[in-house]
Design a protein around this motif. Structure first.
Motif, PDB file in Angstrom:
ATOM      1  N   HIS A 199      -2.560   0.409   0.596  1.00 37.91           N
ATOM      2  CA  HIS A 199      -1.330   0.660   1.351  1.00 37.91           C
ATOM      3  C   HIS A 199      -0.353  -0.506   1.330  1.00 37.91           C
ATOM      4  N   GLY A 200      -0.859  -1.718   1.309  1.00 41.11           N
ATOM      5  CA  GLY A 200       0.046  -2.862   1.327  1.00 41.11           C
ATOM      6  C   GLY A 200       0.936  -2.927   0.099  1.00 41.11           C
ATOM      7  N   THR A 201       0.372  -2.579  -1.064  1.00 41.64           N
ATOM      8  CA  THR A 201       1.125  -2.675  -2.327  1.00 41.64           C
ATOM      9  C   THR A 201       1.501  -1.310  -2.894  1.00 41.64           C
ATOM     10  N   LYS A 202       1.009  -0.227  -2.278  1.00 45.82           N
ATOM     11  CA  LYS A 202       1.213   1.128  -2.800  1.00 45.82           C
ATOM     12  C   LYS A 202       0.634   1.286  -4.214  1.00 45.82           C
ATOM     13  N   THR A 203      -0.437   0.553  -4.467  1.00 42.05           N
ATOM     14  CA  THR A 203      -1.105   0.619  -5.764  1.00 42.05           C
ATOM     15  C   THR A 203      -2.190   1.682  -5.745  1.00 42.05           C
TER      16      THR A 203
END
Length: 252
Positions: A199-203
């Motif tokens: 979620h932090g990087t949307k990876t």
């Protein structure tokens, strides 16, 4: 839901290397039902084996889709290698994944779906896989048990209707692209893979226990302007990869 980009928002791809090379995956797409294509001409540019396979399809639309994909593949590989399309030696691996026998530094993968042929190609990846599905495709409820991990099934259980169908199709398309990249395809049960989002990087990540080499993977989702969901999976030593696109000419 998993994040995606619009295909047309990606920068333009080119087969010609630039002086300042930036690691990239190029996506060449051909909505071959939208133009006035001379399919007799297309067929004549395929190998005898490819022509025979095209003729073996029961339905014309399947024959056309096969010819479109093989013609796109040969045309783009010719542009990237400088080898005439008819002289390309396209071999297949143990599980049917194609590769260039004399150009090991170039990786590619083809996907055919109704109305669209699409090829991912890169000079910077060890392997690459691509899958495309019509966004309105409906999967049977029972299919989820075959496709999804326990964690994914739990996520789906909180959704209903179109939202649930969309995520299920996304799981399937991502896993298809990954298994096409590894070359294992349908010999591996998709529910052994688990898709999750950082979620932090949307990876997007795909957890797998198929091999010990699970580093350097890149997974991306795109929407085409002609109604398709596209997934690309690639493994590379490069920490960052640009994704580029180019629509293939359809006046042939």
């Amino acid at each position: 839901m998993l994040p995606y980009d619009l295909l047309l928002d990606m920068p333009e791809a080119s087969a010609t290397p630039t002086r300042e090379h930036h690691p990239a995956i190029d996506i060449w797409w051909w909505p071959h039902t939208s133009g006035q294509t001379d399919w007799v001409k297309i067929k004549s540019r395929l190998t005898r084996e490819e022509q025979d396979r095209a003729a073996a399809f029961r339905f014309e639309k399947d024959s056309i889709g096969f010819m479109a994909g093989r013609y796109l593949q040969r045309s783009i590989l010719s542009s990237y290698t400088g080898i005439a399309a008819e002289d390309l030696h396209i071999a297949v691996g143990e599980h049917g994944k194609p590769y260039l026998a004399d150009k090991t530094a170039l990786t590619f993968n083809l996907s055919n779906t109704e109305g669209l042929s699409i090829l991912a190609i890169s000079r910077d990846c060890t392997v690459v896989g691509i899958d495309a599905e019509i966004h309105s495709t409906l999967l049977e409820e029972e299919t989820a048990q075959l496709i999804c991990s326990a964690s994914e099934l739990a996520t789906l259980s909180a959704l209903q209707g179109a939202e649930r169908q969309s995520l299920l199709l996304t799981y399937w398309t991502l896993k298809e692209s990954f298994l096409k990249a590894t070359g294992e395809g349908l010999i591996v049960d998709p529910n052994r893979l688990n898709v999750w989002l950082e979620h932090g990087t949307k990876t997007i990540h795909i957890e797998q226990n198929l091999s010990s080499d699970d580093t350097g993977w890149h997974h991306r989702l795109f929407r085409s302007p002609v109604g398709h969901l596209i997934a690309v999976s690639a493994q590379s030593e490069r920490a960052a990869l640009a994704f580029r696109q180019h629509r293939f000419p359809d006046q042939i």
